[in-house]
Design a protein around this motif. Structure first.
Motif, PDB file in Angstrom:
ATOM      1  N   TRP A 131      16.328 122.043   4.987  1.00  0.00           N
ATOM      2  CA  TRP A 131      15.897 122.417   6.256  1.00  0.00           C
ATOM      3  C   TRP A 131      14.376 122.456   6.474  1.00  0.00           C
ATOM      4  N   MET A 132      13.762 122.938   5.363  1.00  0.00           N
ATOM      5  CA  MET A 132      12.381 123.016   5.264  1.00  0.00           C
ATOM      6  C   MET A 132      11.594 121.715   5.417  1.00  0.00           C
ATOM      7  N   ARG A 133      12.317 120.563   4.872  1.00  0.00           N
ATOM      8  CA  ARG A 133      11.435 119.469   4.702  1.00  0.00           C
ATOM      9  C   ARG A 133      11.778 118.870   6.050  1.00  0.00           C
ATOM     10  N   LYS A 134      12.847 118.955   6.403  1.00  0.00           N
ATOM     11  CA  LYS A 134      13.091 118.301   7.949  1.00  0.00           C
ATOM     12  C   LYS A 134      12.227 118.899   8.928  1.00  0.00           C
ATOM     13  N   SER A 135      12.076 120.181   8.887  1.00  0.00           N
ATOM     14  CA  SER A 135      11.108 120.989   9.973  1.00  0.00           C
ATOM     15  C   SER A 135       9.748 120.309   9.881  1.00  0.00           C
ATOM     16  N   GLU A 136       9.122 120.216   8.445  1.00  0.00           N
ATOM     17  CA  GLU A 136       7.912 119.421   8.164  1.00  0.00           C
ATOM     18  C   GLU A 136       7.787 118.331   8.501  1.00  0.00           C
ATOM     19  N   GLU A 137       8.832 117.359   8.632  1.00  0.00           N
ATOM     20  CA  GLU A 137       9.029 115.993   8.883  1.00  0.00           C
ATOM     21  C   GLU A 137       8.770 115.908  10.502  1.00  0.00           C
ATOM     22  N   THR A 138       9.458 116.865  11.285  1.00  0.00           N
ATOM     23  CA  THR A 138       9.471 116.903  12.572  1.00  0.00           C
ATOM     24  C   THR A 138       8.307 117.484  13.094  1.00  0.00           C
ATOM     25  N   ALA A 139       7.371 118.395  12.633  1.00  0.00           N
ATOM     26  CA  ALA A 139       6.364 118.667  12.738  1.00  0.00           C
ATOM     27  C   ALA A 139       5.166 117.667  12.583  1.00  0.00           C
ATOM     28  N   ARG A 140       5.480 116.814  11.471  1.00  0.00           N
ATOM     29  CA  ARG A 140       4.496 115.694  11.405  1.00  0.00           C
ATOM     30  C   ARG A 140       4.635 114.699  12.313  1.00  0.00           C
ATOM     31  N   ALA A 141       5.951 114.555  12.602  1.00  0.00           N
ATOM     32  CA  ALA A 141       6.051 113.436  13.823  1.00  0.00           C
ATOM     33  C   ALA A 141       5.328 113.859  15.086  1.00  0.00           C
ATOM     34  N   GLN A 142       5.318 115.119  15.488  1.00  0.00           N
ATOM     35  CA  GLN A 142       5.022 115.583  16.616  1.00  0.00           C
ATOM     36  C   GLN A 142       3.400 115.720  16.732  1.00  0.00           C
ATOM     37  N   VAL A 143       2.776 115.813  15.583  1.00  0.00           N
ATOM     38  CA  VAL A 143       1.237 115.950  14.984  1.00  0.00           C
ATOM     39  C   VAL A 143       0.711 114.476  15.444  1.00  0.00           C
ATOM     40  N   GLU A 144       1.567 113.554  14.751  1.00  0.00           N
ATOM     41  CA  GLU A 144       1.253 111.994  15.042  1.00  0.00           C
ATOM     42  C   GLU A 144       1.210 111.480  16.420  1.00  0.00           C
ATOM     43  N   ILE A 145       2.488 111.951  17.249  1.00  0.00           N
ATOM     44  CA  ILE A 145       2.383 111.760  18.591  1.00  0.00           C
ATOM     45  C   ILE A 145       1.113 112.328  19.451  1.00  0.00           C
ATOM     46  N   LEU A 146       0.845 113.725  19.217  1.00  0.00           N
ATOM     47  CA  LEU A 146      -0.167 114.345  19.786  1.00  0.00           C
ATOM     48  C   LEU A 146      -1.455 113.445  19.507  1.00  0.00           C
ATOM     49  N   LEU A 147      -1.702 113.283  18.299  1.00  0.00           N
ATOM     50  CA  LEU A 147      -2.969 112.623  17.966  1.00  0.00           C
ATOM     51  C   LEU A 147      -3.281 111.274  18.580  1.00  0.00           C
ATOM     52  N   GLY A 148      -1.946 110.279  18.718  1.00  0.00           N
ATOM     53  CA  GLY A 148      -2.195 109.353  19.650  1.00  0.00           C
ATOM     54  C   GLY A 148      -2.824 108.122  18.772  1.00  0.00           C
ATOM     55  N   GLY A 149      -3.718 107.321  19.554  1.00  0.00           N
ATOM     56  CA  GLY A 149      -4.452 106.183  18.953  1.00  0.00           C
ATOM     57  C   GLY A 149      -5.462 106.497  18.201  1.00  0.00           C
ATOM     58  N   ALA A 150      -6.544 105.508  18.233  1.00  0.00           N
ATOM     59  CA  ALA A 150      -7.472 105.491  17.011  1.00  0.00           C
ATOM     60  C   ALA A 150      -8.971 105.220  17.876  1.00  0.00           C
ATOM     61  N   SER A 151      -8.832 105.128  19.113  1.00  0.00           N
ATOM     62  CA  SER A 151     -10.078 105.110  19.740  1.00  0.00           C
ATOM     63  C   SER A 151     -10.898 106.220  19.885  1.00  0.00           C
ATOM     64  N   VAL A 152     -12.160 106.082  20.214  1.00  0.00           N
ATOM     65  CA  VAL A 152     -13.186 107.090  20.491  1.00  0.00           C
ATOM     66  C   VAL A 152     -12.751 108.159  21.631  1.00  0.00           C
ATOM     67  N   ASP A 154      -9.497 108.612  22.237  1.00  0.00           N
ATOM     68  CA  ASP A 154      -8.456 109.717  21.610  1.00  0.00           C
ATOM     69  C   ASP A 154      -9.197 110.530  20.710  1.00  0.00           C
ATOM     70  N   LEU A 155     -10.335 110.213  19.964  1.00  0.00           N
ATOM     71  CA  LEU A 155     -10.867 111.304  19.051  1.00  0.00           C
ATOM     72  C   LEU A 155     -11.412 112.512  19.829  1.00  0.00           C
ATOM     73  N   ILE A 156     -12.051 112.098  21.030  1.00  0.00           N
ATOM     74  CA  ILE A 156     -12.632 113.230  21.914  1.00  0.00           C
ATOM     75  C   ILE A 156     -11.707 114.132  22.342  1.00  0.00           C
ATOM     76  N   ILE A 157     -10.596 113.531  23.081  1.00  0.00           N
ATOM     77  CA  ILE A 157      -9.469 114.100  23.535  1.00  0.00           C
ATOM     78  C   ILE A 157      -8.852 114.869  22.271  1.00  0.00           C
ATOM     79  N   ASN A 158      -8.594 114.335  21.473  1.00  0.00           N
ATOM     80  CA  ASN A 158      -7.931 115.357  20.067  1.00  0.00           C
ATOM     81  C   ASN A 158      -8.733 116.390  19.622  1.00  0.00           C
ATOM     82  N   ILE A 159      -9.890 116.355  19.662  1.00  0.00           N
ATOM     83  CA  ILE A 159     -10.939 117.375  19.256  1.00  0.00           C
ATOM     84  C   ILE A 159     -10.952 118.444  20.361  1.00  0.00           C
TER      85      ILE A 159
END
Length: 197
Positions: A131-152, A154-159
């Protein structure tokens, strides 16, 4: 003044009794939680795209943390900015000290992340570990979606969203409102800090 807190930023005179101030804070926070859940559910219903997750994160920070703190401060204090400790800018020495502390804590945080990733529980707790590993993977996937692309952009929005808004919203809620309200009564200031933490 109603405070046993250090005189660095003393509490202004507050309205209502101690229990009523805490009650208002909890009530407003509960109502905000319901509004936030409903709003975020309707936003995310459109899918888990980067734009929608960012909007939901901003809504969460504003509706769940910033608004309850401000509304409570306006209700219980004639000087809400002083209650929330946003009535003055931090000194340069405090800012530098905070930056140095942050930089020095990065290795410790990285070590804790590594420990967390490599944790292994006994066989009897295999279900908990899964359960802990699945929760960690779900959280990691959400963070990756939130952080989005690699443009400048996106970086400013993420900051702005992850670095500035999240930090500000949590500090104004926990340190500005909760901790200051807890310490406004007979409770020891150190106990208020630990309860807030």
């Amino acid at each position: 003044m109603i405070s046993n807190e250090p005189s660095l930023n003393p509490l202004p005179s507050l309205r209502y009794s101690y229990l009523m101030r805490i009650f208002y804070f909890l009530l407003i926070t509960f109502v905000s939680l319901i509004i936030t859940v409903v709003t975020m559910s309707s936003i995310i219903r459109g899918g888990h795209t980067t734009a929608l997750v960012r909007i939901a994160t901003v809504v969460q920070d504003v509706a769940l943390f910033i608004l309850p703190a401000i509304i409570t401060a306006v209700i219980v204090s004639p000087l809400p900015a002083r209650l929330l400790c946003i009535d003055r800018k931090p000194s340069a020495s405090i800012t530098i000290l905070a930056f140095v502390a942050l930089m020095c804590s990065i290795p410790a945080m990285n070590m804790i992340v590594e420990w967390n990733e490599n944790i292994t529980l006994p066989q009897s707790l295999e279900a908990l570990e899964e359960w802990m590993r699945k929760s960690e993977e779900t959280a990691r996937a959400q963070v990756e979606i939130l952080l989005g692309g690699a443009s400048v952009a996106d970086l400013i929005i993420n900051i702005l969203i992850v670095g500035v808004l999240a930090g500000f919203s949590e500090e104004i809620f926990f340190r500005g409102a909760m901790q200051r309200l807890l310490s406004s009564g007979s409770i020891n200031y150190h106990a208020a800090i630990w309860l807030t933490a």
